[in-house]
Design an enzyme around this catalytic site. Structure first.
Site, PDB file in Angstrom:
ATOM      1  N   GLY A   1       6.647 -16.498   1.145  1.00  8.15           N
ATOM      2  CA  GLY A   1       5.832 -15.502   0.504  1.00  8.15           C
ATOM      3  C   GLY A   1       6.552 -13.874   1.105  1.00  8.15           C
ATOM      4  CB  SER A   2       5.550 -11.519   3.735  1.00  8.14           C
ATOM      5  OG  SER A   2       4.247 -11.246   3.303  1.00  8.14           O
TER       6      SER A   2
ATOM      7  CD  GLU B   1       4.710  -7.655  -8.968  1.00  5.62           C
ATOM      8  OE1 GLU B   1       5.395  -6.662  -9.165  1.00  5.62           O
ATOM      9  OE2 GLU B   1       3.975  -7.876 -10.353  1.00  5.62           O
TER      10      GLU B   1
HETATM   11  C1  LIG Z   1      -2.773 -14.255  -8.267  1.00  3.97           C
HETATM   12  C2  LIG Z   1      -1.591 -14.396  -7.711  1.00  3.97           C
HETATM   13  C3  LIG Z   1      -0.538 -14.191  -8.302  1.00  3.97           C
HETATM   14  C4  LIG Z   1       0.744 -14.164  -8.099  1.00  3.97           C
HETATM   15  N1  LIG Z   1       1.979 -14.243  -8.712  1.00  3.97           N
HETATM   16  C5  LIG Z   1       3.074 -14.501  -8.229  1.00  3.97           C
HETATM   17  C6  LIG Z   1       4.305 -14.817  -9.322  1.00  3.97           C
HETATM   18  O1  LIG Z   1       4.285 -14.637 -10.442  1.00  3.97           O
HETATM   19  N2  LIG Z   1       5.548 -15.063  -8.489  1.00  3.97           N
HETATM   20  C7  LIG Z   1       5.649 -15.028  -7.326  1.00  3.97           C
HETATM   21  O2  LIG Z   1       6.823 -15.475  -6.924  1.00  3.97           O
HETATM   22  N3  LIG Z   1       4.625 -14.887  -6.300  1.00  3.97           N
HETATM   23  C8  LIG Z   1       3.442 -14.602  -6.919  1.00  3.97           C
HETATM   24  N4  LIG Z   1       2.389 -14.299  -6.015  1.00  3.97           N
HETATM   25  C9  LIG Z   1       2.342 -14.479  -4.647  1.00  3.97           C
HETATM   26  C10 LIG Z   1       2.358 -13.247  -3.852  1.00  3.97           C
HETATM   27  O3  LIG Z   1       3.483 -12.363  -4.353  1.00  3.97           O
HETATM   28  C11 LIG Z   1       2.257 -13.531  -2.299  1.00  3.97           C
HETATM   29  O4  LIG Z   1       1.057 -14.115  -2.166  1.00  3.97           O
HETATM   30  C12 LIG Z   1       2.356 -12.399  -1.552  1.00  3.97           C
HETATM   31  O5  LIG Z   1       3.697 -11.972  -1.778  1.00  3.97           O
HETATM   32  C13 LIG Z   1       2.155 -12.585   0.188  1.00  3.97           C
HETATM   33  O6  LIG Z   1       3.023 -13.886   0.395  1.00  3.97           O
HETATM   34  P1  LIG Z   1       2.016 -15.028   0.915  1.00  3.97           P
HETATM   35  O7  LIG Z   1       0.898 -15.188   0.307  1.00  3.97           O
HETATM   36  O8  LIG Z   1       3.012 -16.084   1.389  1.00  3.97           O
HETATM   37  O9  LIG Z   1       1.518 -14.591   2.522  1.00  3.97           O
HETATM   38  P2  LIG Z   1       2.325 -14.283   3.889  1.00  3.97           P
HETATM   39  O10 LIG Z   1       3.733 -13.750   3.578  1.00  3.97           O
HETATM   40  O11 LIG Z   1       2.048 -15.567   4.521  1.00  3.97           O
HETATM   41  O12 LIG Z   1       1.430 -13.139   4.737  1.00  3.97           O
HETATM   42  C14 LIG Z   1       0.143 -13.320   5.156  1.00  3.97           C
HETATM   43  C15 LIG Z   1      -0.134 -12.275   6.008  1.00  3.97           C
HETATM   44  O13 LIG Z   1       0.859 -11.939   6.960  1.00  3.97           O
HETATM   45  C16 LIG Z   1       1.400 -10.468   6.902  1.00  3.97           C
HETATM   46  N5  LIG Z   1       2.856 -10.303   7.157  1.00  3.97           N
HETATM   47  C17 LIG Z   1       3.901 -11.302   6.600  1.00  3.97           C
HETATM   48  N6  LIG Z   1       4.963 -10.926   7.347  1.00  3.97           N
HETATM   49  C18 LIG Z   1       4.639  -9.910   8.075  1.00  3.97           C
HETATM   50  C19 LIG Z   1       5.722  -9.099   8.740  1.00  3.97           C
HETATM   51  N7  LIG Z   1       6.889  -9.052   9.007  1.00  3.97           N
HETATM   52  N8  LIG Z   1       4.956  -7.919   9.544  1.00  3.97           N
HETATM   53  C20 LIG Z   1       3.592  -7.585   9.103  1.00  3.97           C
HETATM   54  N9  LIG Z   1       2.688  -8.398   8.438  1.00  3.97           N
HETATM   55  C21 LIG Z   1       3.347  -9.571   7.848  1.00  3.97           C
HETATM   56  C22 LIG Z   1       1.072 -10.216   5.208  1.00  3.97           C
HETATM   57  O14 LIG Z   1       1.232  -8.919   4.813  1.00  3.97           O
HETATM   58  C23 LIG Z   1      -0.260 -10.897   5.125  1.00  3.97           C
HETATM   59  O15 LIG Z   1      -1.102 -10.088   5.515  1.00  3.97           O
HETATM   60  C24 LIG Z   1       1.133 -14.408  -6.672  1.00  3.97           C
HETATM   61  C25 LIG Z   1      -0.231 -14.539  -5.885  1.00  3.97           C
HETATM   62  C26 LIG Z   1      -1.573 -14.531  -6.364  1.00  3.97           C
HETATM   63  C27 LIG Z   1      -2.601 -14.519  -5.284  1.00  3.97           C
END
Ligand SMILES: Cc1cc2nc3c(=O)[nH]c(=O)nc-3n(C[C@H](O)[C@H](O)[C@H](O)COP(=O)(O)OP(=O)(O)OC[C@H]3O[C@@H](n4cnc5c(N)ncnc54)[C@H](O)[C@@H]3O)c2cc1C
Length: 378
Positions: free
Chosen positions: A131-132, A362
């Protein structure tokens, strides 16, 4: 830069506002409640040239600038976030990579129907383990006999599973040492399956699904731009996309504020409208001030991009600020509604549920902080 909007921008804003109030507001509650994708509204957005605003007219786009796009997104979100994210994800995530990095053949073939809103595009970056940490993409594409064979999965993808979804552009590992590339996968390709929609907190009328790829084969020519440039391309796309999502935060906050102001003037307690209590006035004053300040930041990011200047820092600041704004203002608006704010009969309840994703999608707030700190040289 002058802050006054041009006549063209004002006209676009009033056109989208009128459309949103007349055609979206009456059905927003039902679409949310029944979790129904807004096909008819998307068709109308296409007719109004709002599904491809920032793309050149030669590809069927609206020929507008980033500020025009941000204004349209803001006005849609002021009334309904599900419609806004459908348009926003289609434009700045789905269509943008093809426009920016696609071959001339891909653009001529795909952009016209996407810009008309007849078909939708999706962007598939997020995976269960990425994700991130987008560089940790596990989906793999192997070149075999002139085609890419794709295996893996994506999650949380917007616009990929509707009846009018045309394609998803995905990141996939295409070589050794984390070589990541972008590949277009058309809907209907054998081996590509959008899964069941998620049950979400908000954005109920928008389409969000997991995607799976099992020996899914697409032509080699579906590669977008250079092999190995996938992450760089998507980071650039996300930079631009942040301006749209930031505009969503301002629009949602404005919509919630508008409802709170109306309600505060109507609702009476202790023999007078609650808007006459200083505590409520203080909330309304703070809400409107924060909205206006954030709006200027979002427009500034759009203007910087339109002027060809570096907008990365300002776009990330705008996204960070406006996501928080949306959550805070929606919370305050519910508070002003009292118990009614907790009841779905009032739209402010939906706005509250729709706000939270704006600090996550995003690029989370924490990711924006990283982008900002990097841009500051910290
Ligand atoms: C309704 C919805 C629509 C979406 N649409 C799309 C889409 O069309 N295409 C697409 O590709 N994605 C999409 N997403 C995905 C969205 O972009 C991701 O959920 C988001 O980028 C976070 O990634 P993750 O959920 O894996 O969280 P994680 O990356 O696992 O993060 C979990 C927590 O850890 C924190 N974290 C992670 N790394 C660090 C760091 N290095 N330092 C500090 N904090 C950190 C994050 O900020 C967060 O608070 C969508 C999500 C939702 C819920």
């Amino acid at each position: 830069m002058p802050l006054e909007l041009s006549d063209d921008h004002k006209l676009l804003r009033s056109t989208v506002r009128e459309f949103a109030e007349q055609e979206i507001a009456p059905v927003a509650e039902e679409l949310d409640r029944t979790k129904s994708f807004p096909y008819e509204i998307v068709r109308r957005l296409g007719e109004l040239d709002l599904m491809g605003i920032p793309f050149p007219e030669e590809y069927g786009g609206g020929g507008g600038d980033t500020l025009a796009y941000a204004l349209a997104v803001e006005e849609l979100t002021r009334v309904d976030s599900s419609v806004a994210i459908t348009m926003c994800a289609h434009t700045s995530l789905g269509t943008q990579p093809i426009y920016l990095f696609g071959s001339e053949g891909q653009k001529l073939e795909l952009l016209p129907s996407l810009c008309r809103g007849e078909r939708l595009a999706a962007f598939g970056l997020t995976e269960p383990e990425a994700g991130s940490d987008a560089g940790n993409t596990q989906t793999r594409a192997t070149l075999e006999d002139g085609g890419w064979v794709i295996n893996g999965s994506k999650q949380f993808i917007t616009n990929a599973g509707t009846d009018i979804s045309a394609l998803v552009t995905i990141t996939a590992v295409t070589g050794a040492e984390r070589e990541i590339s972008n590949i277009i996968v058309p809907n209907g390709t054998p081996g590509y399956e959008p899964g069941e929609p998620y049950r979400k907190m908000g954005w109920n009328a928008s389409d969000t699904r997991p995607l799976s790829f099992a020996d899914c084969r697409v032509p080699e020519a579906n590669l977008v731009g250079q092999r190995g440039a996938g992450l760089r391309q998507f980071f650039h796309v996300l930079d631009i996309g942040r301006i749209g999502v930031a505009a969503m935060g301002v629009g949602l906050a404005q919509g919630a504020f508008d409802q709170a102001l109306v309600y505060a003037k109507e609702r009476r307690a202790f023999g007078r409208p609650i808007s006459q209590f200083q505590a409520i006035q203080g909330k309304l004053a703070d809400m409107s001030t924060e909205i206006e300040a954030t709006r200027l930041l979002v427009y500034d990011a759009a203007r910087l991009k339109d002027a060809g200047r570096n907008f990365t820092l300002t776009a990330a600041q705008a996204k960070l600020k406006s996501g928080r704004l949306a959550v805070e203002v929606a919370d305050a608006a519910v508070q002003i509604h009292g118990g009614y704010g907790y009841i779905e009969e009032y739209p402010v309840c939906r706005f509250y549920r729709d706000a939270k994703i704006l600090t996550i999608g995003e690029g989370t707030d924490e990711v924006q902080q990283m982008v900002i700190a990097r841009a500051l040289g910290a």
